[in-house]
Write a protein that holds these residues in place. Structure first.
Motif, PDB file in Angstrom:
ATOM      1  N   ARG A  81      24.598 -25.826-109.523  1.00 24.14           N
ATOM      2  CA  ARG A  81      23.206 -26.095-109.189  1.00 24.14           C
ATOM      3  C   ARG A  81      22.639 -24.982-108.310  1.00 24.14           C
ATOM      4  NH1 ARG A  81      20.812 -28.471-104.930  1.00 24.14           N
ATOM      5  NH2 ARG A  81      22.801 -29.114-104.065  1.00 24.14           N
ATOM      6  N   HIS A  82      23.405 -24.562-107.327  1.00 19.94           N
ATOM      7  CA  HIS A  82      22.959 -23.461-106.468  1.00 19.94           C
ATOM      8  C   HIS A  82      22.805 -22.176-107.271  1.00 19.94           C
ATOM      9  CE1 HIS A  82      22.955 -25.374-102.565  1.00 19.94           C
ATOM     10  NE2 HIS A  82      24.098 -25.951-102.868  1.00 19.94           N
ATOM     11  N   PHE A  83      23.806 -21.879-108.117  1.00 27.98           N
ATOM     12  CA  PHE A  83      23.719 -20.663-108.926  1.00 27.98           C
ATOM     13  C   PHE A  83      22.502 -20.707-109.839  1.00 27.98           C
ATOM     14  CE2 PHE A  83      24.278 -18.722-113.050  1.00 27.98           C
ATOM     15  CZ  PHE A  83      24.337 -17.388-112.671  1.00 27.98           C
ATOM     16  N   LEU A  84      22.260 -21.832-110.496  1.00 25.69           N
ATOM     17  CA  LEU A  84      21.119 -21.932-111.405  1.00 25.69           C
ATOM     18  C   LEU A  84      19.799 -21.798-110.655  1.00 25.69           C
ATOM     19  CD1 LEU A  84      22.338 -24.725-113.834  1.00 25.69           C
ATOM     20  CD2 LEU A  84      22.151 -22.267-114.288  1.00 25.69           C
ATOM     21  N   TRP A  85      19.751 -22.294-109.440  1.00 24.62           N
ATOM     22  CA  TRP A  85      18.539 -22.118-108.636  1.00 24.62           C
ATOM     23  C   TRP A  85      18.299 -20.628-108.407  1.00 24.62           C
ATOM     24  CZ3 TRP A  85      17.201 -19.956-103.984  1.00 24.62           C
ATOM     25  CH2 TRP A  85      15.936 -20.290-103.492  1.00 24.62           C
ATOM     26  N   PHE A  86      19.354 -19.895-108.004  1.00 28.32           N
ATOM     27  CA  PHE A  86      19.217 -18.453-107.796  1.00 28.32           C
ATOM     28  C   PHE A  86      18.822 -17.754-109.084  1.00 28.32           C
ATOM     29  CE2 PHE A  86      22.453 -19.271-104.393  1.00 28.32           C
ATOM     30  CZ  PHE A  86      21.582 -19.094-103.343  1.00 28.32           C
ATOM     31  N   TYR A  87      19.474 -18.119-110.158  1.00 32.98           N
ATOM     32  CA  TYR A  87      19.209 -17.500-111.460  1.00 32.98           C
ATOM     33  C   TYR A  87      17.747 -17.684-111.850  1.00 32.98           C
ATOM     34  CZ  TYR A  87      19.764 -16.421-116.415  1.00 32.98           C
ATOM     35  OH  TYR A  87      19.632 -15.876-117.664  1.00 32.98           O
ATOM     36  N   MET A  88      17.259 -18.914-111.704  1.00 37.35           N
ATOM     37  CA  MET A  88      15.866 -19.179-112.050  1.00 37.35           C
ATOM     38  C   MET A  88      14.916 -18.407-111.142  1.00 37.35           C
ATOM     39  SD  MET A  88      15.917 -21.129-114.676  1.00 37.35           S
ATOM     40  CE  MET A  88      14.251 -21.736-114.730  1.00 37.35           C
ATOM     41  N   GLN A  89      15.251 -18.287-109.864  1.00 31.32           N
ATOM     42  CA  GLN A  89      14.413 -17.527-108.941  1.00 31.32           C
ATOM     43  C   GLN A  89      14.327 -16.064-109.368  1.00 31.32           C
ATOM     44  OE1 GLN A  89      12.601 -18.563-106.118  1.00 31.32           O
ATOM     45  NE2 GLN A  89      13.006 -20.505-107.111  1.00 31.32           N
ATOM     46  N   VAL A  90      15.450 -15.483-109.712  1.00 26.10           N
ATOM     47  CA  VAL A  90      15.486 -14.073-110.095  1.00 26.10           C
ATOM     48  C   VAL A  90      14.777 -13.850-111.421  1.00 26.10           C
ATOM     49  CG1 VAL A  90      17.028 -12.201-110.828  1.00 26.10           C
ATOM     50  CG2 VAL A  90      17.546 -13.497-108.777  1.00 26.10           C
ATOM     51  N   MET A  91      14.998 -14.724-112.374  1.00 29.17           N
ATOM     52  CA  MET A  91      14.462 -14.505-113.717  1.00 29.17           C
ATOM     53  C   MET A  91      13.005 -14.932-113.879  1.00 29.17           C
ATOM     54  SD  MET A  91      16.618 -12.916-115.249  1.00 29.17           S
ATOM     55  CE  MET A  91      18.315 -12.464-115.140  1.00 29.17           C
ATOM     56  N   THR A  92      12.528 -15.831-113.029  1.00 29.63           N
ATOM     57  CA  THR A  92      11.171 -16.328-113.249  1.00 29.63           C
ATOM     58  C   THR A  92      10.193 -16.039-112.125  1.00 29.63           C
ATOM     59  OG1 THR A  92      11.690 -18.500-112.310  1.00 29.63           O
ATOM     60  CG2 THR A  92      11.998 -18.234-114.693  1.00 29.63           C
TER      61      THR A  92
END
Length: 142
Positions: A81-92
């Protein structure tokens, strides 16, 4: 067209195809894992609903090995969940770091610079994680 330019186009096309195939595999895996998680949730929900009326089931569900496997799953899901939050922040997001990372991903990277690019991505994700952890000290827990 120069022979070197033609070779560069072929490499780029191969890498694009490889990346698409890799993303397709990841997408299918996400679908499988998502379905598995939903099945686990349904089964645990059924067990939780039956446990109050069945003392033996309640005891079996609260045994240390059972609780340990649930804790391992919870920990893995929290990390994801933490990784996906970071991923979404970086990509979007329109953040400066996210924009720099997206620009570096869009650039044509020669094959001999692939390791350098991977290292840069790792540094960027580490920096995002450190910033989040530093900021989270001042946030309320969820």
């Amino acid at each position: 067209m120069k022979p070197d330019a033609n070779l560069d186009l072929q490499r780029k096309d191969f890498m694009d195809r490889e990346n698409r195939e890799s993303m397709d595999e990841i997408h299918l895996r996400i679908l499988r894992v998502t379905e598995d998680m939903r099945a686990i949730q349904r089964e645990l929900n059924c067990a939780a609903m039956q446990a109050p009326n069945d003392p033996e089931l309640m005891e079996a569900l609260s045994d240390p090995p059972e609780m340990e496997s649930i804790q391992v799953l919870k920990s893995a899901l929290d990390q994801m969940r933490h990784f996906l939050w970071f991923y979404m922040q970086v990509m979007t997001s329109g953040s400066e770091m996210g924009e720099k990372l997206r620009q570096s991903l869009r650039q044509d990277t020669p094959p001999n610079r692939e390791a350098e690019r991977q290292q840069q991505l790792q540094k960027a994700s580490d920096a995002i994680m450190l910033r989040y952890l530093a900021d989270s000290k001042f946030r309320k827990p969820n």
